[in-house]
Design a protein around this motif. Structure first.
Motif, PDB file in Angstrom:
ATOM      1  N   ASP A   7       0.885  -1.166   0.000  1.00 37.46           N
ATOM      2  CA  ASP A   7       0.000   0.000   0.000  1.00 37.46           C
ATOM      3  C   ASP A   7       0.923   1.217   0.000  1.00 37.46           C
ATOM      4  N   VAL A  58       0.618  -0.666  -5.014  1.00 32.94           N
ATOM      5  CA  VAL A  58      -0.614   0.001  -5.436  1.00 32.94           C
ATOM      6  C   VAL A  58      -0.424   1.492  -5.205  1.00 32.94           C
ATOM      7  N   GLU A  60      -2.010   5.565  -6.026  1.00 35.30           N
ATOM      8  CA  GLU A  60      -3.299   6.228  -6.213  1.00 35.30           C
ATOM      9  C   GLU A  60      -3.133   7.732  -6.185  1.00 35.30           C
ATOM     10  N   ARG A  64      -0.530   8.418  -8.915  1.00 35.90           N
ATOM     11  CA  ARG A  64      -0.997   7.339  -9.798  1.00 35.90           C
ATOM     12  C   ARG A  64      -0.169   7.191 -11.070  1.00 35.90           C
ATOM     13  N   ARG A  76      -2.206   0.749 -10.740  1.00 36.70           N
ATOM     14  CA  ARG A  76      -2.630   2.147 -10.685  1.00 36.70           C
ATOM     15  C   ARG A  76      -4.128   2.239 -10.408  1.00 36.70           C
ATOM     16  N   ALA A  77      -4.465   2.752  -9.236  1.00 39.64           N
ATOM     17  CA  ALA A  77      -5.869   2.869  -8.846  1.00 39.64           C
ATOM     18  C   ALA A  77      -6.447   4.167  -9.395  1.00 39.64           C
ATOM     19  N   THR A  78      -7.493   4.049 -10.185  1.00 36.11           N
ATOM     20  CA  THR A  78      -8.159   5.252 -10.682  1.00 36.11           C
ATOM     21  C   THR A  78      -9.153   5.775  -9.650  1.00 36.11           C
ATOM     22  N   SER A  80     -10.333   4.165  -5.516  1.00 34.06           N
ATOM     23  CA  SER A  80      -9.804   3.806  -4.211  1.00 34.06           C
ATOM     24  C   SER A  80      -8.620   2.846  -4.313  1.00 34.06           C
ATOM     25  N   GLY A  81      -7.503   3.249  -3.745  1.00 35.00           N
ATOM     26  CA  GLY A  81      -6.349   2.364  -3.695  1.00 35.00           C
ATOM     27  C   GLY A  81      -6.631   1.135  -2.853  1.00 35.00           C
TER      28      GLY A  81
END
Length: 137
Positions: A7, A58, A60, A64, A76-78, A80-81
């Motif tokens: 994270d 991950v 964000e 990102r 790559r979280a667009t 919520s990570g």
């Protein structure tokens, strides 16, 4: 061999080093440090040896779009990570991959598959420091 699922925002935020002024830069520095882990044995959070087979981080928000260094796979979280990290953990668990998730987020920890090994950011940062995976100057 263990896959490390990180994270990134949580780890970056674990040290008050000014990361909030440049989230993307702080994340890039973390990813660069993480690139030194694959293939290396490290002392695990339980005191045993963990051989890091692969690193998945991950990212964000403002971080990102940071580049992924060799040795680190970036998700790559667009949105919520946490959603992306939880989905990755579920997918990897279903594949039977031994995973160690690095986060201090209690809500996220509760969303991980039962039995998932978890370590806090302090453990990871200490490992990186011990191995000399220093942040770039």
């Amino acid at each position: 061999m263990t896959l490390l699922l990180v994270d990134a925002a949580n780890v970056v935020g674990a040290r008050p080093d000014g990361w909030w002024r440049d989230r993307a830069g702080a994340t890039t520095r973390l990813l660069t440090r993480l690139a030194g882990l694959p293939g290396r044995p490290v002392t695990g959070p339980d005191g045993g040896t963990v051989v890091c087979a692969d690193v998945v981080a991950v990212v964000e928000g403002r971080a990102r779009d940071v580049p992924a260094p060799d040795g680190v796979r970036v998700e790559r979280a667009t949105g919520s990570g946490d959603d992306v990290l939880a989905a990755c953990a579920v997918r990897l668990d279903a594949q039977g991959a031994p995973v160690l998730v690095v986060t201090a987020d209690r809500g996220l920890r509760a969303r991980l598959p039962a039995g998932t090994r978890v370590a806090g950011p302090g453990w990871l940062l200490a490992v990186l420091d011990e191995l000399g995976c220093a942040p770039p100057a």
